[in-house]
Design an enzyme around this catalytic site. Sequence first.
Site, mmCIF file in Angstrom:
data_model
loop_
_atom_site.group_PDB
_atom_site.id
_atom_site.type_symbol
_atom_site.label_atom_id
_atom_site.label_comp_id
_atom_site.label_asym_id
_atom_site.label_seq_id
_atom_site.Cartn_x
_atom_site.Cartn_y
_atom_site.Cartn_z
ATOM 1 N N LYS A 130 0.833 -1.201 0.000
ATOM 2 C CA LYS A 130 0.000 0.000 0.000
ATOM 3 C C LYS A 130 0.868 1.251 0.000
ATOM 4 C CE LYS A 130 -3.860 2.006 2.706
ATOM 5 N NZ LYS A 130 -4.707 1.791 3.918
ATOM 6 N N SER A 154 -9.484 1.902 3.491
ATOM 7 C CA SER A 154 -8.681 2.681 2.562
ATOM 8 C C SER A 154 -7.699 1.849 1.739
ATOM 9 C CB SER A 154 -7.885 3.751 3.332
ATOM 10 O OG SER A 154 -6.973 3.167 4.250
ATOM 11 N N SER A 195 -9.950 -0.430 7.428
ATOM 12 C CA SER A 195 -9.269 -0.220 6.152
ATOM 13 C C SER A 195 -8.561 -1.446 5.590
ATOM 14 C CB SER A 195 -8.268 0.936 6.267
ATOM 15 O OG SER A 195 -8.948 2.163 6.331
#
Length: 531
Positions: free
Chosen positions: A107, A188, A212
């Site tokens: 990420k 997210s 997330s």
Amino acid sequence: MRIPIASSLLCALVMVPATAQVPPESLPSVEEVSIEQLQAMMAHGTPSEAITRAYLARIAAMDRSGPKLRAVIATNPDALAQARASDARRKAGKALGPLDGVPVLIKDNIETSDPIATTAGSLALKDNVTLRDAPLVAGLRRQGAVILGKTNLSEWANIRSNNSISGWSAVGGLVRNPYALDRTACGSSSGSGAAVAASFAAAAVGTETDGSVVCPSSMNGLVGLKPTLGLVSRTHVVPISHSQDTPGPMARSVLDVAILFDAMVGYDPTDAASIAIAYRTTHSYAADLSRASLNGVRVAVLRPEMPDLLKAKYEAALAVLRAQGAVLVDVEAPKLAGLGEAESQVLHTELKTDLNAYLATTPPAVKARTLADLIVFNRANAASEMPFFAQETFEAAEATHGLADPEYLGARAKSRRLAGKEGIDAMLAKANATLLVEPTYGMPWLSDTVYGDQFSGPSASELPAVSGYPHLTVPMGLVRGVPVGLSFIATALGDSTVLQAGYVYEQAAKARAAPRYAATNDAGPGLEGAR
């Protein structure tokens, strides 16, 4: 809608892999291939370099072309060199571990020492090339993982605005759900979820403050683990909250999640949460799965309000647990008045202090050195940074008064007590159970640039996120073509407990289905009516 990013900037940040000239028929198939299967391929002569090229070619064909998933912000120009190094080790009989030669995506709020920026999706960090590995990335490298690239995300891990669009960032655009392209990939860790679902890698790393990891895992048909706070270091990860932030592994199976998790776990003397954890350095979460059983295990069952279609899927999942010997005990969710407000106070206060501390360590090329600077940057670049939603959460955080503020200290103590002792602990004690299960979230909603995220149905993330307890989601299958997940929650350091329970369920249910890349799941003759 076209995301308003200048084409020159897009080319600089979203690198196109140099594999377009390689004929696809000469590359191995990597679709739906597990880590164990990748290792078997390499053991039988398929080089990691060929596997890495196959993933890069798949990204080139599907991320900004084809279904345009927009799951990857940048591929790593050093990935092929890392793969060749793995091939040399294997040839010399010196493979480093179960991840050696396996491409993994990271990420883009987690730093790597590769020559690519860590942007958190924001143009303010487009020059944030730190050339340092987060300790969790160093752990992956020690096992020989190939760092394939960085995944798109909800900008600033979804903390800039309460009216945000999950999966949208100014750098990467809007991540699309591989099961229905007009649906949310949640956030997210949106890009990590969509990328692994689409077989851009066998596994990826996400981060969670509240939902997330588990939400994008659930809504992209994946297994995702939000670990016990402190098991995985947060150093060199763009922060929101030191009370709740944690990286977590995401993959298409429990075993692959456990393999990735084994490499990520590790003591970090610079992380206060890590200091509080008693590590078992020889422990293997993947090896634990060989003794997994639910026979006689008492499981507390929550039954929140949910649509009938989701309820039917949940009841089927509970039947699978029961058939594997689990003793199911219904519990009522306690009334936890003020938890949401207390959590918000904690997140806002810690965002300002933690993000300021992080920005102070970034390279000189990064001009925003504080949260206040970011707010000014966003206003000056509103057309690119704020085309759909504003930054009221940033502004609320900037107005907070620091970690010594009595209101913050009271909120932190209250939120942890409500989520832990009076929340998860109380429910498990009432049922005399070691595990809590419930649906992870509802179904993926339509991505909406006008109204933003439209959360509906159950949500299992808040209590384990605030308490710091482990939370695993495992696919329950599809509801009208889109994925839903089943959550397993335990108390602190119960990570092996949830992984084992999830593994037993997964092996019995076999509920996961591969994505179809449908334009929508709402199309069909039923919408046309009888006339």
